[in-house]
Design an enzyme around this catalytic site. Structure first.
Site, PDB file in Angstrom:
ATOM      1  N   ASN A  16      46.854  39.058  37.274  1.00 35.92           N
ATOM      2  CA  ASN A  16      47.539  40.216  37.843  1.00 35.92           C
ATOM      3  C   ASN A  16      49.035  39.914  37.818  1.00 35.92           C
ATOM      4  OD1 ASN A  16      48.499  42.330  39.611  1.00 35.92           O
ATOM      5  ND2 ASN A  16      46.405  42.475  40.425  1.00 35.92           N
ATOM      6  N   PRO A  17      49.884  40.882  37.439  1.00 35.59           N
ATOM      7  CA  PRO A  17      51.334  40.596  37.467  1.00 35.59           C
ATOM      8  C   PRO A  17      51.840  40.394  38.892  1.00 35.59           C
ATOM      9  CG  PRO A  17      50.873  42.650  36.281  1.00 35.59           C
ATOM     10  CD  PRO A  17      49.595  42.200  36.909  1.00 35.59           C
TER      11      PRO A  17
ATOM     12  N   HIS B 114      32.048  52.373  39.525  1.00 33.19           N
ATOM     13  CA  HIS B 114      32.580  53.678  39.941  1.00 33.19           C
ATOM     14  C   HIS B 114      32.241  54.760  38.934  1.00 33.19           C
ATOM     15  CE1 HIS B 114      35.723  51.516  42.662  1.00 33.19           C
ATOM     16  NE2 HIS B 114      34.525  51.530  43.188  1.00 33.19           N
TER      17      HIS B 114
HETATM   18  N1  APR Z   1      47.652  43.811  33.720  1.00 33.50           N
HETATM   19  C1  APR Z   1      46.916  43.405  34.795  1.00 33.50           C
HETATM   20  N2  APR Z   1      47.017  43.968  36.033  1.00 33.50           N
HETATM   21  C2  APR Z   1      47.915  44.964  36.167  1.00 33.50           C
HETATM   22  C3  APR Z   1      48.713  45.447  35.103  1.00 33.50           C
HETATM   23  C4  APR Z   1      48.553  44.823  33.837  1.00 33.50           C
HETATM   24  N3  APR Z   1      49.283  45.192  32.764  1.00 33.50           N
HETATM   25  N4  APR Z   1      49.496  46.456  35.584  1.00 33.50           N
HETATM   26  C5  APR Z   1      49.182  46.603  36.887  1.00 33.50           C
HETATM   27  N5  APR Z   1      48.242  45.700  37.249  1.00 33.50           N
HETATM   28  C6  APR Z   1      47.619  45.500  38.554  1.00 33.50           C
HETATM   29  C7  APR Z   1      48.434  45.932  39.739  1.00 33.50           C
HETATM   30  O1  APR Z   1      49.300  44.872  40.173  1.00 33.50           O
HETATM   31  C8  APR Z   1      47.345  46.211  40.786  1.00 33.50           C
HETATM   32  O2  APR Z   1      47.047  45.035  41.535  1.00 33.50           O
HETATM   33  O3  APR Z   1      46.457  46.300  38.585  1.00 33.50           O
HETATM   34  C9  APR Z   1      46.128  46.594  39.944  1.00 33.50           C
HETATM   35  C10 APR Z   1      45.765  48.060  40.033  1.00 33.50           C
HETATM   36  O4  APR Z   1      45.355  48.313  41.363  1.00 33.50           O
HETATM   37  P1  APR Z   1      44.793  49.770  41.720  1.00 33.50           P
HETATM   38  O5  APR Z   1      45.683  50.792  41.132  1.00 33.50           O
HETATM   39  O6  APR Z   1      44.538  49.771  43.196  1.00 33.50           O
HETATM   40  O7  APR Z   1      43.422  49.869  40.918  1.00 33.50           O
HETATM   41  P2  APR Z   1      42.008  49.313  41.340  1.00 33.50           P
HETATM   42  O8  APR Z   1      42.132  47.994  42.041  1.00 33.50           O
HETATM   43  O9  APR Z   1      41.144  49.359  40.141  1.00 33.50           O
HETATM   44  O10 APR Z   1      41.509  50.427  42.394  1.00 33.50           O
HETATM   45  C11 APR Z   1      40.168  50.352  42.830  1.00 33.50           C
HETATM   46  O11 APR Z   1      40.452  52.492  43.889  1.00 33.50           O
HETATM   47  O12 APR Z   1      41.090  54.710  44.028  1.00 33.50           O
HETATM   48  C12 APR Z   1      40.059  53.848  43.718  1.00 33.50           C
HETATM   49  O13 APR Z   1      38.326  54.513  42.303  1.00 33.50           O
HETATM   50  C13 APR Z   1      39.630  54.007  42.283  1.00 33.50           C
HETATM   51  O14 APR Z   1      38.467  52.338  40.956  1.00 33.50           O
HETATM   52  C14 APR Z   1      39.635  52.587  41.734  1.00 33.50           C
HETATM   53  C15 APR Z   1      39.651  51.742  43.000  1.00 33.50           C
END
Ligand code: APR
Length: 275
Positions: free
Chosen positions: A237-238, A140
Site C-alpha cells: 500500500n502506498p 463483494h
Molecule cells: N496500489 C496499491 N494500493 C493503493 C494504490 C495503488 N496504486 N492507490 C491507492 N491505494 C490504496 C489506498 O492507500 C487505500 O489504502 O488502496 C486503498 C483503497 O482503500 P479503499 O478505497 O477504502 O478501498 P477498499 O479497502 O477496497 O474498500 C473496501 O469499501 O466501500 C466499500 O465496497 C467498497 O469494496 C469496498 C470496501
C-alpha cells in the site's frame, strides 16, 4: 482513459524488503491474497477512500441500500438502469473501460507458479478474473453478474434478459428476485462466498494484503485473524493502514510495481529466472 502510474522509486531498502516478502511467500503452505480498490487504481478505477476516492469526493452512500432494494425492488432496478448518483456513473464508466494492470497479472502468475491457494477480492470490477486468476472469492460480488436472492444462482449479464416493463427480474429456477451481484451496503455477504473465505482463512499461514484501507468487515478482519493466529502478514500500500503495525513486512508503494518485483524475486530464488 487516464491510468494511474504513480511516480515510484525502487530503493535498495525497499527491494530488500520485497525479497524478504518473496522468501515468506515461498515458505508459505497456504498463501492467501486479499485485495481492495487500490489494486485497480492503476487501471483507472478510483478508490473509495483517501486521495481521489469516490466516497472522499461524493460522501459515503446510505448504509441501507439493501434494505431499500428489498422494500422496493422494482424502484431500485429503475434507478440501477438509469443511475443518477455521480459516484455510480463514475464507477460504472471506469470499470467498463478498465483492463487488468501489472498488479493483477503478477497475482495471476503467482497462482500459476503454484504459490497462491485463493485470492479474496473486495473489488467488483472482474479484473482479477480477466487477468487469469482462477481461485477467486469475490466477497463483494462481481459487477458483470446478476444474483438470485432466493437460490443464490448467479447469471452473466447476457444470460438474463431484463425487461424494464417487468421489474424486478425473476430467477428462471426459483422465481426469486434477481439483483446485481454487487453486494449493496447493508446486504449480508452471500453465504457461499463467505463460508469459502472463512475456510481459507482458517488454513492460512501467510496473507498478502494489497490495495485495501482495511476498514470494511468482514474482509478487514481476515488479515487480523491471520496475524493473531501467528501467521505472516505482508502488506502492499502506498499509505500506512491499520494493518501496517501487524505486518511482518510492509511494502509502501503502488501495487503494480511492487507486485511485479515481488513476482520477480519469487521466481528468481526458485531458479525460474524471469524478467
Ligand atoms: N496500489 C496499491 N494500493 C493503493 C494504490 C495503488 N496504486 N492507490 C491507492 N491505494 C490504496 C489506498 O492507500 C487505500 O489504502 O488502496 C486503498 C483503497 O482503500 P479503499 O478505497 O477504502 O478501498 P477498499 O479497502 O477496497 O474498500 C473496501 O469499501 O466501500 C466499500 O465496497 C467498497 O469494496 C469496498 C470496501
Amino acid at each position: 482513459m487516464r491510468v494511474e502510474t504513480p511516480d515510484f522509486e525502487l530503493t535498495e531498502t525497499l527491494d530488500a524488503d520485497i525479497r524478504r516478502a518473496a522468501d515468506r511467500i515461498r515458505e508459505a503452505r497456504h498463501l492467501l491474497v486479499l485485495t481492495g480498490a487500490g489494486l485497480s487504481v492503476e487501471s483507472g478505477i478510483p478508490p473509495f477512500r483517501g486521495k481521489g476516492g469516490l466516497w472522499t469526493k461524493y460522501g459515503e452512500p446510505p448504509l441501507d441500500g439493501y434494505q431499500r432494494f428489498v422494500a422496493d425492488p422494482a424502484g431500485a432496478w429503475r434507478t440501477l438502469l438509469n443511475p443518477t448518483e455521480p459516484w455510480m456513473t463514475a464507477l460504472r464508466e471506469t470499470v467498463a473501460a478498465a483492463k487488468p494492470n501489472a498488479g493483477h497479472r503478477a497475482l495471476a502468475e503467482l497462482e500459476a507458479l503454484g504459490h497462491l491457494r485463493c485470492l479474496i477480492t473486495q473489488n467488483i470490477d472482474d479484473l482479477h478474473r480477466q487477468a487469469g486468476t482462477r481461485a477467486l472469492a469475490e466477497i463483494h460480488g462481481n459487477a458483470t453478474l446478476y444474483r438470485c436472492l432466493g437460490c443464490c444462482r448467479r447469471f452473466a449479464r447476457d444470460e438474463l434478459a431484463i425487461d424494464p416493463e417487468d421489474l424486478p427480474p425473476r430467477c428462471p429456477d426459483c422465481r426469486g428476485i434477481v439483483k446485481a451481484d454487487t453486494v449493496s451496503f447493508g446486504e449480508p455477504i452471500p453465504e457461499d462466498v463467505l463460508s469459502r473465505c472463512f475456510a481459507e482463512v482458517a488454513r492460512c499461514d501467510c496473507m498478502l494484503v494489497a490495495g485495501t484501507s482495511a476498514t470494511v468487515y468482514p474482509a478487514a478482519g481476515f488479515p487480523v485473524e491471520v496475524a493473531r493466529s501467528g501467521g505472516v502478514l505482508l502488506e502492499v500500500n502506498p499509505e500506512p493502514t491499520e494493518l501496517t503495525p501487524l505486518a511482518t513486512v510492509s511494502l509502501q508503494g503502488p501495487a503494480g510495481a511492487i507486485l511485479s518485483r515481488l513476482l520477480h524475486w519469487v521466481r528468481d530464488a526458485s531458479g525460474e529466472g524471469g524478467s
